[in-house]
Design an enzyme around this catalytic site. Structure first.
Site, PDB file in Angstrom:
ATOM      1  N   ARG A  31       0.792  -1.223   0.000  1.00  0.00           N
ATOM      2  CA  ARG A  31       0.000   0.000   0.000  1.00  0.00           C
ATOM      3  C   ARG A  31       0.829   1.279   0.000  1.00  0.00           C
ATOM      4  O   ARG A  31       0.681   2.116  -0.871  1.00  0.00           O
ATOM      5  CB  ARG A  31      -0.927   0.019   1.226  1.00  0.00           C
ATOM      6  CG  ARG A  31      -1.979   1.119   1.157  1.00  0.00           C
ATOM      7  CD  ARG A  31      -2.802   1.196   2.426  1.00  0.00           C
ATOM      8  NE  ARG A  31      -3.387  -0.083   2.781  1.00  0.00           N
ATOM      9  CZ  ARG A  31      -4.067  -0.290   3.914  1.00  0.00           C
ATOM     10  NH1 ARG A  31      -4.210   0.685   4.782  1.00  0.00           N
ATOM     11  NH2 ARG A  31      -4.581  -1.467   4.185  1.00  0.00           N
ATOM     12  N   HIS A  77      -7.420  -4.352  -7.834  1.00  0.00           N
ATOM     13  CA  HIS A  77      -7.271  -3.607  -6.573  1.00  0.00           C
ATOM     14  C   HIS A  77      -8.609  -3.569  -5.838  1.00  0.00           C
ATOM     15  O   HIS A  77      -9.397  -2.617  -6.005  1.00  0.00           O
ATOM     16  CB  HIS A  77      -6.790  -2.178  -6.882  1.00  0.00           C
ATOM     17  CG  HIS A  77      -6.178  -1.471  -5.702  1.00  0.00           C
ATOM     18  ND1 HIS A  77      -4.941  -1.806  -5.182  1.00  0.00           N
ATOM     19  CD2 HIS A  77      -6.633  -0.443  -4.936  1.00  0.00           C
ATOM     20  CE1 HIS A  77      -4.654  -1.017  -4.164  1.00  0.00           C
ATOM     21  NE2 HIS A  77      -5.671  -0.178  -3.995  1.00  0.00           N
ATOM     22  N   TYR A 121     -17.071  12.585 -14.564  1.00  0.00           N
ATOM     23  CA  TYR A 121     -16.973  13.767 -15.423  1.00  0.00           C
ATOM     24  C   TYR A 121     -15.639  13.860 -16.155  1.00  0.00           C
ATOM     25  O   TYR A 121     -15.533  14.554 -17.161  1.00  0.00           O
ATOM     26  CB  TYR A 121     -17.158  15.042 -14.598  1.00  0.00           C
ATOM     27  CG  TYR A 121     -18.506  15.142 -13.940  1.00  0.00           C
ATOM     28  CD1 TYR A 121     -19.678  15.142 -14.702  1.00  0.00           C
ATOM     29  CD2 TYR A 121     -18.625  15.227 -12.557  1.00  0.00           C
ATOM     30  CE1 TYR A 121     -20.928  15.236 -14.094  1.00  0.00           C
ATOM     31  CE2 TYR A 121     -19.863  15.319 -11.947  1.00  0.00           C
ATOM     32  CZ  TYR A 121     -21.021  15.312 -12.721  1.00  0.00           C
ATOM     33  OH  TYR A 121     -22.248  15.398 -12.124  1.00  0.00           O
TER      34      TYR A 121
END
Length: 821
Positions: A31, A77, A121
């Site tokens: 991580r 993931h 978007y």
């Protein structure tokens, strides 16, 4: 059959240790920390691989970010989409990443800390340089592991054909480890790699000829070559990052500070807010306005200054008190050989070089195997074309494709792969032209195989290949350095005139320890006596000063209290102000006995300090300058030998070479006079030398610096006052017993309480104020009294039964009050 559960007895310490170790290993490797080979954290690696696998590359159109995020989350993931999108967005932000790996259409955040638009978007694709991170991944160059649900494989590391860890840096916090690696210039790092390949024993200084220091995407100025060198040597170090600024001249003697580059990861909006708060709160005087004028042409912050101000001084203050200048701390930690390690610059470069040699070797082995397999097929095709009629006859006589292959193998000694290729051969290729093409292909394959074998068997050849590829990448993607490196850290000197606006104020210190500063306007709007003090308290210091001056308050127990005038409580003239005990505690029998004001703390004069037990010393001004703890504790200016002793006077001489006479008198009416040169210099924590020979139960009442033609005024315990010329006391040596200055009486003799040097204001002496043990005051006009000889006791001026016994006296300066403008 019955399954019985096995219960283990473990201590909480064992359980927590084992579980936390597993958890720590997971977050460190999976991580938070980047791999030294490709400089990527797992989520970044998975994003790049998934987008490349999906064909979302620089040479194709943009796709919705949500699609890429969903692809990564669904296949590689299994965490929240927000963390994946944040990682994707960061890799596209050119103010955070030196060479962005993602191109994005739409709002991807800003230097003001604005978040990116929602992933539905925005659109994204891999940048061109990101293709270098993934180049050759399909040639067995990296190891693969199953994904979280074992449905497909994912790479454990990317080929990373450029040193991404140094070029783009990294930041992260994990369990027990953190990393902070700054970005660097691609061209510089590649040059260092090329040099290191040829000089494996290169020193850090050798490498720093190429890698000058960090190269931040926001530019700026880095100061501290020693910090950079230490960080490259040990993995830890500190540097200063300063904004790039220019001072522009405006009309009307005004100036403007233009900020065009900021330190790395500084929030522009917060910085503008910081500067504006300094302006609003008037922490410094001189900033008229601050504006963010950034646009599509670049960053620009305008700090407009008032007329005739010190732009350099204000800029230094802003450097010290805002994010215009920050400290950056290197903490170069990365995963190296499956373990988190703190790495030096050379270790990073060596690890990357070893990895790239392995990548080139694996790629070459892959290409070699492929070329040899193709060469085998081509040999078969050429052989088949040379006996084409027999081959066709054999195929036509066969029952099916498999039978044809078997017949070719048995009759003409073709291999299985060659026979299969011959059977698949299309009729149009059975021409003389195709034979020529096959022969040309064979020749090329032979040359390639020879080259591949040379690379695999000769380390120098492999290094040449790697060097060429580094140079090609530098040529394609290299750019100029953005951050300027300065060897030394500039010391920021901030004048008080910048941080404190100069203002005329009236400063008051009272006998009981109250102090305040009031504006001249407030002082003039009130009666002088309406000073806010208690009825029996009175001022011992009253003077017009400026906020840039300094106040020294000496106590009778040898302590010095220092206050810059601007730090004294600002209060209206009618208010009491603050008591000194609010910040500094004084003993029960301790009081402020002398107050002095100074324009600077670089005076060149000297103090003359005298005590009641007959000691005196000279101390230079710089020996009494305040320390850093002046707000909470006083400094010692006189070490008293006895608890019952007091400091009786502190005088200051601006001229360090001045040599006036010292006039000293004791309570039994003895006085002596000697030259100041007889008094030695000593430090703050010393007692000094003997000033007068005094006996038991005797004490010095005061000491004054005088000239031979001066006069002194004396007061006794019976309220008698007299004026006397100084030359009545003959000049002698230090530490003498002295001569009598009071007439001896058998009954109720006079004792000297105090004396002062008479000072002239205009044509007459300044008035004298006598203080009594009943906290009463009695004013005396010295000009109303004759000059007496040494044997006189003077004349009665006070009713001690009604007013109290005199304790001390002081010269008043009415002109000081009258001259306050």
């Amino acid at each position: 059959m019955v399954n019985h559960s096995v219960i283990e007895k473990l201590t909480l310490e064992q359980i927590m240790s084992e579980r936390f170790s597993r958890y720590s290993k997971s977050i460190i490797q999976e991580r938070a920390l980047p791999d030294v080979r490709d400089g990527l954290k797992p989520v970044q690696r998975r994003i790049l691989y998934a987008m490349n696998k999906d064909g979302n590359t620089y040479d194709k159109g943009f796709r919705k970010s949500a699609k890429s995020v969903g692809n990564v989350m669904g296949n590689f993931h299994p965490h929240g989409d927000s963390s994946i999108y944040e990682a994707l967005v960061r890799m596209s932000q050119e103010w955070k990443i030196r060479e962005p790996l993602i191109e994005m259409h739409g709002n991807n955040g800003s230097m003001d800390g604005d978040p990116a638009a929602a992933m539905r978007y925005t659109e994204a694709r891999l940048s061109k340089i990101a293709s270098e991170m993934l180049r050759d991944i399909d040639k067995d160059t990296v190891d693969w592991v199953p994904n979280f649900d074992d449905t497909e494989n994912e790479p454990t590391v990317l080929p990373s054909r450029f040193p991404n860890l140094l070029v783009n840096g990294a930041t992260g916090i994990s369990s027990g480890y953190a990393t902070e690696i700054p970005p660097h210039n691609l061209s510089e790092v590649l040059d260092a790699l090329i040099y290191l390949q040829k000089h494996s024993d290169a020193t850090l200084d050798d490498l720093m000829q190429f890698i000058k220091g960090p190269d931040f995407p926001t530019g700026g100025i880095v100061q501290g070559l020693d910090g950079i060198k230490k960080a490259y040597e040990t993995g830890r170090g500190k540097i200063i990052i300063r904004s790039k600024t220019d001072v522009e001249e405006l009309r009307g003697n005004k100036t403007l500070i233009r900020v065009s580059e900021l330190p790395y990861e500084v929030n522009k909006l917060q910085l503008v807010k910081q500067i504006d708060e300094i302006r609003i709160n008037k922490k410094i005087d001189g900033i008229a306005e601050v504006r963010d004028e950034s646009d599509r042409n670049g960053l620009s912050i305008a700090i407009e200054l008032k007329r005739d101000v010190d732009a350099t001084g204000i800029l230094n203050y802003l450097f010290k008190n805002t994010d215009l200048q920050i400290n950056y701390h290197f903490n170069v930690v990365a995963i190296n050989k499956m373990r988190p390690e703190r790495l030096s610059l050379k270790e990073i470069l060596e690890s990357y070089l070893d990895y790239q040699r392995l990548i080139v070797a694996k790629r070459t082995k892959y290409d070699l195997d492929k070329a040899m397999a193709r060469q085998h097929i081509v040999d078969g095709l050429i052989k088949a074309l040379s006996i084409l009629d027999q081959v066709i006859k054999t195929i036509r006589a066969s029952d099916n494709r498999k039978d044809a292959c078997n017949n070719l193998i048995s009759e003409f000694d073709f291999s299985e792969k060659q026979a299969d290729a011959i059977v698949k051969l299309q009729l149009y290729r059975l021409t003389n032209t195709d034979v020529v093409e096959l022969q040309a292909e064979k020749d090329k394959l032979s040359a390639d195989i020879l080259e591949y074998n040379t690379i695999l068997n000769d380390k120098n050849e492999l290094n040449k290949v790697l060097t060429k590829e580094f140079k090609d990448i530098k040529k394609a993607y290299g750019n100029d350095r953005l951050t300027k490196i300065e060897a030394e850290v500039e010391e920021l000197k901030i004048s008080k005139t910048i941080t404190v606006p100069e203002e005329d104020v009236v400063v008051l210190v009272s006998h009981d320890g109250y102090l305040k500063r009031s504006s001249v306007r407030s002082y003039k709007a009130s009666e002088v006596e309406e000073n806010g003090l208690k009825e029996d308290d009175y001022p011992i210091f009253l003077e017009q000063m400026t906020t840039l001056q300094h106040l020294f308050m000496f106590t009778n127990k040898g302590n010095l209290i220092y206050r810059p005038v601007h730090e004294i409580t600002d209060a209206r003239w009618k208010e009491t102000g603050e008591h000194i005990s609010q910040t500094i505690g004084l003993a029960d029998d301790e009081e402020i006995m002398k107050v002095m004001s100074f324009k600077t703390l670089k005076e060149t004069g000297k103090f003359v300090i005298s005590t009641s037990d007959g000691y005196i010393k000279q101390t230079e001004f710089d020996k009494l300058t305040p320390g850093r703890n002046y707000r909470s504790r006083p400094a010692v200016f006189e070490k008293l030998k006895d608890d019952s002793a007091n400091v009786v006077n502190v005088d200051y001489l601006e001229d360090a070479n001045a040599n006036p006479n010292v006039f000293i008198a004791s309570n039994v009416g003895l006085a002596t006079c000697f030259e100041l040169d007889e008094v030695s210099y000593s430090g703050a924590r010393s007692t000094g030398v003997r000033s007068m020979d005094i006996r038991d139960e005797e004490q010095v009442v005061d000491v004054q610096l005088v000239e031979q033609d001066d006069k002194v005024g004396m007061i006794t315990q019976r309220g008698f006052y007299k004026n006397m010329k100084v030359d009545e006391v003959p000049l002698a040596s230090r530490a003498r017993r002295g001569v009598q200055v009071l007439k001896s009486l058998k009954k109720n003799p006079h004792e000297l309480v105090d004396f002062v040097k008479l000072e002239k204001a205009t044509d007459s002496f300044n008035p004298i104020r006598v203080f009594t043990n009943r906290r009463r005051v009695h004013d005396i006009m010295p000009g109303d009294h004759p000059v007496n000889d040494r044997q006189s006791n003077g004349s009665a001026v006070m009713d001690v039964d009604a007013e109290g016994t005199p304790t001390s006296m002081a010269v008043l300066h009415p002109e000081v009050v009258a001259n306050i403008k």
